[in-house]
Design a protein around this motif. Structure first.
Motif, PDB file in Angstrom:
ATOM      1  N   TYR A 338       1.635   6.888  -8.089  1.00  0.00           N
ATOM      2  CA  TYR A 338       2.641   7.946  -7.964  1.00  0.00           C
ATOM      3  C   TYR A 338       3.507   7.725  -6.724  1.00  0.00           C
ATOM      4  N   THR A 339       2.870   7.416  -5.604  1.00  0.00           N
ATOM      5  CA  THR A 339       3.612   7.153  -4.369  1.00  0.00           C
ATOM      6  C   THR A 339       4.521   5.950  -4.543  1.00  0.00           C
ATOM      7  N   LEU A 340       3.986   4.894  -5.134  1.00  0.00           N
ATOM      8  CA  LEU A 340       4.766   3.685  -5.366  1.00  0.00           C
ATOM      9  C   LEU A 340       5.954   3.972  -6.278  1.00  0.00           C
ATOM     10  N   GLY A 341       5.741   4.812  -7.289  1.00  0.00           N
ATOM     11  CA  GLY A 341       6.828   5.164  -8.203  1.00  0.00           C
ATOM     12  C   GLY A 341       7.959   5.893  -7.504  1.00  0.00           C
ATOM     13  N   ILE A 342       7.633   6.828  -6.623  1.00  0.00           N
ATOM     14  CA  ILE A 342       8.656   7.570  -5.878  1.00  0.00           C
ATOM     15  C   ILE A 342       9.429   6.623  -4.961  1.00  0.00           C
ATOM     16  N   LEU A 343       8.714   5.782  -4.235  1.00  0.00           N
ATOM     17  CA  LEU A 343       9.368   4.853  -3.312  1.00  0.00           C
ATOM     18  C   LEU A 343      10.239   3.861  -4.072  1.00  0.00           C
ATOM     19  N   ASN A 344       9.755   3.391  -5.211  1.00  0.00           N
ATOM     20  CA  ASN A 344      10.517   2.441  -6.014  1.00  0.00           C
ATOM     21  C   ASN A 344      11.802   3.070  -6.533  1.00  0.00           C
ATOM     22  N   TYR A 345      11.714   4.324  -7.002  1.00  0.00           N
ATOM     23  CA  TYR A 345      12.922   5.001  -7.493  1.00  0.00           C
ATOM     24  C   TYR A 345      13.967   5.126  -6.393  1.00  0.00           C
ATOM     25  N   THR A 346      13.552   5.588  -5.206  1.00  0.00           N
ATOM     26  CA  THR A 346      14.527   5.819  -4.130  1.00  0.00           C
ATOM     27  C   THR A 346      15.151   4.504  -3.659  1.00  0.00           C
ATOM     28  N   ASN A 393      -6.932   8.811   3.102  1.00  0.00           N
ATOM     29  CA  ASN A 393      -7.934   8.547   2.081  1.00  0.00           C
ATOM     30  C   ASN A 393      -8.232   7.045   1.982  1.00  0.00           C
ATOM     31  N   PRO A 394      -9.371   6.564   2.516  1.00  0.00           N
ATOM     32  CA  PRO A 394      -9.693   5.136   2.441  1.00  0.00           C
ATOM     33  C   PRO A 394      -9.903   4.629   1.017  1.00  0.00           C
ATOM     34  N   LEU A 395     -10.106   5.543   0.050  1.00  0.00           N
ATOM     35  CA  LEU A 395     -10.323   5.112  -1.333  1.00  0.00           C
ATOM     36  C   LEU A 395      -9.109   4.382  -1.910  1.00  0.00           C
ATOM     37  N   VAL A 396      -7.934   4.568  -1.299  1.00  0.00           N
ATOM     38  CA  VAL A 396      -6.746   3.879  -1.821  1.00  0.00           C
ATOM     39  C   VAL A 396      -6.911   2.364  -1.731  1.00  0.00           C
ATOM     40  N   LEU A 397      -7.744   1.895  -0.784  1.00  0.00           N
ATOM     41  CA  LEU A 397      -7.962   0.457  -0.655  1.00  0.00           C
ATOM     42  C   LEU A 397      -8.590  -0.141  -1.913  1.00  0.00           C
ATOM     43  N   SER A 398      -9.342   0.667  -2.649  1.00  0.00           N
ATOM     44  CA  SER A 398      -9.998   0.159  -3.864  1.00  0.00           C
ATOM     45  C   SER A 398      -8.989  -0.180  -4.950  1.00  0.00           C
ATOM     46  N   CYS A 399      -7.743   0.271  -4.789  1.00  0.00           N
ATOM     47  CA  CYS A 399      -6.726   0.062  -5.825  1.00  0.00           C
ATOM     48  C   CYS A 399      -6.054  -1.304  -5.727  1.00  0.00           C
ATOM     49  N   GLY A 400      -6.420  -2.094  -4.722  1.00  0.00           N
ATOM     50  CA  GLY A 400      -5.953  -3.472  -4.631  1.00  0.00           C
ATOM     51  C   GLY A 400      -4.454  -3.633  -4.705  1.00  0.00           C
ATOM     52  N   ARG A 401      -3.953  -4.078  -5.869  1.00  0.00           N
ATOM     53  CA  ARG A 401      -2.529  -4.378  -6.050  1.00  0.00           C
ATOM     54  C   ARG A 401      -1.648  -3.181  -5.728  1.00  0.00           C
ATOM     55  N   LEU A 402      -1.995  -2.010  -6.258  1.00  0.00           N
ATOM     56  CA  LEU A 402      -1.180  -0.827  -6.025  1.00  0.00           C
ATOM     57  C   LEU A 402      -1.137  -0.464  -4.546  1.00  0.00           C
ATOM     58  N   CYS A 403      -2.268  -0.567  -3.871  1.00  0.00           N
ATOM     59  CA  CYS A 403      -2.323  -0.254  -2.447  1.00  0.00           C
ATOM     60  C   CYS A 403      -1.487  -1.246  -1.646  1.00  0.00           C
ATOM     61  N   SER A 404      -1.554  -2.517  -2.015  1.00  0.00           N
ATOM     62  CA  SER A 404      -0.779  -3.544  -1.329  1.00  0.00           C
ATOM     63  C   SER A 404       0.715  -3.286  -1.467  1.00  0.00           C
ATOM     64  N   PHE A 405       1.156  -2.986  -2.685  1.00  0.00           N
ATOM     65  CA  PHE A 405       2.570  -2.714  -2.916  1.00  0.00           C
ATOM     66  C   PHE A 405       3.005  -1.437  -2.198  1.00  0.00           C
ATOM     67  N   MET A 406       2.174  -0.400  -2.242  1.00  0.00           N
ATOM     68  CA  MET A 406       2.506   0.857  -1.588  1.00  0.00           C
ATOM     69  C   MET A 406       2.704   0.653  -0.087  1.00  0.00           C
ATOM     70  N   SER A 407       1.807  -0.092   0.542  1.00  0.00           N
ATOM     71  CA  SER A 407       1.905  -0.345   1.975  1.00  0.00           C
ATOM     72  C   SER A 407       3.195  -1.066   2.312  1.00  0.00           C
ATOM     73  N   ASN A 408       3.556  -2.022   1.475  1.00  0.00           N
ATOM     74  CA  ASN A 408       4.789  -2.781   1.693  1.00  0.00           C
ATOM     75  C   ASN A 408       6.021  -1.924   1.468  1.00  0.00           C
ATOM     76  N   TYR A 409       6.032  -1.151   0.389  1.00  0.00           N
ATOM     77  CA  TYR A 409       7.198  -0.332   0.051  1.00  0.00           C
ATOM     78  C   TYR A 409       7.436   0.762   1.081  1.00  0.00           C
ATOM     79  N   LEU A 410       6.385   1.293   1.669  1.00  0.00           N
ATOM     80  CA  LEU A 410       6.566   2.346   2.662  1.00  0.00           C
ATOM     81  C   LEU A 410       7.401   1.864   3.839  1.00  0.00           C
ATOM     82  N   TRP A 411       7.137   0.646   4.291  1.00  0.00           N
ATOM     83  CA  TRP A 411       7.854   0.111   5.447  1.00  0.00           C
ATOM     84  C   TRP A 411       9.349  -0.020   5.160  1.00  0.00           C
ATOM     85  N   TYR A 412       9.668  -0.427   3.927  1.00  0.00           N
ATOM     86  CA  TYR A 412      11.066  -0.662   3.555  1.00  0.00           C
ATOM     87  C   TYR A 412      11.659   0.495   2.745  1.00  0.00           C
TER      88      TYR A 412
END
Length: 679
Positions: A338-346, A393-412
């Motif tokens: 969900y977070t990745l989707g919002i960041l991707n749209y904007t 929430n440390p559980l986001v780390l279990s999401c692997g690919r999604l967590c990696s993309f989310m971390s990257n998208y937040l910065w940019y």
């Protein structure tokens, strides 16, 4: 007599006409799955005593192809199936190209459903890649969608104290009745996106002739992921698993009573969450990045997507008796998607409202064409939906690919980027520490937190720290040269060290990563990078390494620059086409050879590949390999995205990714590589 006969015929036709028992004029669906380039919208549902008819509109990217298989069916709330009988507006099992409008209207006729059915699914097939439209119902129907808080409160779970640790995960097991020719591959592939590791990587797990498999790999947290079959030939496509570092998970793949392949988890964390593993792929498709409307309309759309996914999670947990951990892992998937989707749209929306223009000095600048839309994209109200989640929430780390993309998208992200742009426009003298303060404040506004940055915000800082480290290290090497430059002022020299070099940037980033686990991982990363060799040897008895050695043998005494690419990669083709003149100059050199390796499943390459090579790479060193071999290359050289370049020295050593070449400035970047290696 003729009139009487016609009248009788009309009466018979009327009596034989299907009786409409229910009509839904404004249906809506809750989820669309398996649609890579669009979605399928039901416009009307007509239920008669002889058929259920649905009028659909397929909204798909212009020029892309799709098809509807004749094996499709409807499934109601109780699991009853109603097979597809016929179609109008398209031919079943034929490829349809999306027209200029991007919309294709068609009608499908299914076996009749009872009037009492209130919600049903359209399912083209069971596998993940088939189209699925879930939760079709009358838009007037009221549904209870639980909130994130309600689901958390109903499923309390305390993370074990050793939840965050780095260790080896072992996946092993057996595929009953394994036959390579039937399954399509003798290798399973994991895309290893560990945001706390140095880089993402491919992990390939070989399957022995007797069907047994085993693979060891390191990870920095518990992981919910899958080993995929690269080229599946039947319903067996992946082995989902959940494992904590230090665990060995044993899995048996066998056929159930219906002949479908299933995974049986024999022990450990995967057995604990086996119910979730059957349905977890649903929860990473909540992203709202497919919206293409105005920013003002986006929050309502995003909320609807989230509500629908939470509704399905609630249904799944009740039906399958999810444990609290399973619910929370599913919520972590929904949170990251969900977070990745919002960041991707904007970010996509920001790209749509900017126009690049070149000034008199030849510099390119992005000018905004819609200031009102930009104001909406930088308004916190647009991101309010994210606040329903806890980003500590440390559980986001279990999401692997999604967590990696989310971390990257937040910065940019657009919000953070515009805050930094405003700072850059207002400041008289740039200061990297001040910029970091601006970024951290913007991330706190997005993700919550008062004085302390959230766990996810710090993951974003660490992600950018890893991306920038080699650039800072390279600048650090140039300090003596800069200090000796008499054309620079003392302040210029200090600014270079403070804002461009590792010695200046490292303390700024380290102070932003206050979470003990993240800070420790950053310290380990830094220490390993500083002591890491710039070259390493190709392993023996390795298929990918043998291919590289065979190429190197044809060009003794030369460096190899291997470009990994693919026909489906737009940036790959753009770079190849833009660098044609540069490559013609490189071809005259006797110290380096360019090699292009593409991912192609057809021996010798597809027709489009051969045509492309003939046009753009004629006379150059090219080869194409299968998915399995390309995956082996990705695993060996530790990359997950293309284009990607690998440098091999004349001695046959692999040059670390810390040193790279650019086709935009090949001569300078290549000389810099040689200079660093010869130090």
């Amino acid at each position: 007599m003729k009139k009487i006969f016609c009248l009788l015929f009309a009466c018979v036709a009327l009596t034989a006409q299907a009786k409409v028992i229910k009509r839904i004029t404004s249906p809506e669906s809750m989820l669309c799955l398996g649609f890579h380039y669009g979605g399928l919208k039901p416009n009307e549902v007509i239920m008669t005593d002889t058929a259920t008819t649905i009028k659909f509109t397929m909204t798909y990217r212009v020029g892309e192809w799709f098809s509807i298989l004749p094996c499709a069916y409807l499934k109601d709330e109780t699991g009853n199936r109603y097979p597809l009988r016929s179609s109008e507006g398209l031919k079943l099992d034929d490829w349809i190209q999306s027209p200029e409008s991007g919309m294709t209207d068609f009608t499908l006729h299914f076996a009749p459903m009872p009037k009492g059915v209130k919600m049903f699914d359209f399912i083209e097939g069971e596998d993940d890649n088939f189209f699925k439209v879930l939760g079709i119902h009358d838009s007037k129907m009221k549904l209870h969608c639980p909130t994130v808080k309600e689901l958390l409160d109903a499923n309390p779970y305390t993370l074990p104290s050793d939840w965050l640790k780095t260790d080896t995960i072992t996946i092993r097991g057996r595929i009953e009745g394994y036959d390579k020719n039937v399954f399509g591959s003798d290798t399973l592939t994991l895309y290893n996106y560990d945001v706390l590791a140095e880089k993402n990587a491919i992990v390939n797990m070989p399957i022995k002739p007797d069907g047994t498999f085993v693979k060891h790999f390191c990870y920095s947290s518990p992981l919910l992921s899958c080993f995929y079959v690269p080229t599946p030939k039947n319903d067996f496509q992946s082995i989902p698993f959940f494992a904590r570092p230090g665990e060995t998970i044993d899995i048996t793949v066998r056929k159930d009573e219906s002949g479908k392949h299933i995974c049986v988890y024999n022990n450990g964390s995967s057995k604990d969450v086996c119910r979730l593993l059957k349905t977890s792929h649903f929860f990473d498709e909540v992203g709202a990045g497919d919206f293409d409307g105005k920013a003002a309309d986006f929050p309502a759309y995003a909320k609807k997507k989230l509500d629908n996914m939470l509704y399905y999670l609630d249904q799944f947990r009740r039906k399958n008796n999810y444990t609290p951990l399973e619910v929370r892992l599913a919520l972590a998937q929904i949170q990251t998607a969900y977070t990745l989707g919002i960041l991707n749209y904007t970010m996509m929306r920001w790209d749509m409202i900017k126009k690049w223009e070149q000034d008199e000095q030849g510099m390119w600048h992005a000018n905004v064409t819609d200031s009102a839309e930009l104001a909406a994209l930088t308004d916190l109200k647009l991101y309010a939906g994210m606040k329903v989640f806890d980003y500590n929430n440390p559980l986001v780390l279990s999401c692997g690919r999604l967590c990696s993309f989310m971390s990257n998208y937040l910065w940019y992200s657009t919000y953070v980027k515009e805050k930094v742009r405003k700072y850059m426009g207002d400041c008289e003298e740039y200061d990297s520490e001040a910029e970091m303060k601006v970024r951290r404040a913007a991330l706190r506004e997005l993700l919550g937190g008062d004085k302390d940055d959230s766990f996810v915000a710090q993951l974003s800082v660490f992600d950018h720290y890893k991306q920038s480290f080699d650039r800072w290290s390279d600048a650090e090497q140039k300090i003596p040269e800069v200090m000796a430059d008499s054309s620079l002022t003392e302040e210029d020299k200090k600014s270079f060290v403070r804002n461009s070099c590792l010695s200046g940037m490292n303390p700024i980033y380290m102070s932003a990563m206050t979470h003990p686990y993240i800070h420790n991982k950053a310290e380990i990363f830094c220490a390993e990078k500083l002591t890491k060799n710039l070259t390493w040897e190709l392993p023996k008895e390795n298929v990918a390494a043998d291919i590289v050695r065979s190429i190197a043998a044809r060009y003794p005494g030369r460096y190899l620059v291997i470009d990994f690419w693919g026909m489906g990669c737009g940036p790959c083709r753009s770079e190849i086409q833009a660098s044609k003149d540069v490559r013609s100059k490189i071809a005259k050199r006797d110290d380096v050879k360019l090699v292009y390796i593409a991912d192609e499943n057809i021996a010798g390459g597809s027709e489009s590949y051969r045509k492309y090579v003939a046009e753009w790479l004629d006379g150059e060193e090219t080869m194409c390999v299968s998915d399995v071999t390309f995956n082996a290359m990705e695993e060996l050289f530790e990359f997950t995205a293309i284009p990607h370049k690998v440098i091999i020295t004349p001695e046959g050593l692999v040059v670390d990714d810390a040193l790279s070449v650019s086709m935009h400035d090949f001569d300078t970047s290549f000389e810099n590589v040689k200079k660093r290696l010869n130090k």
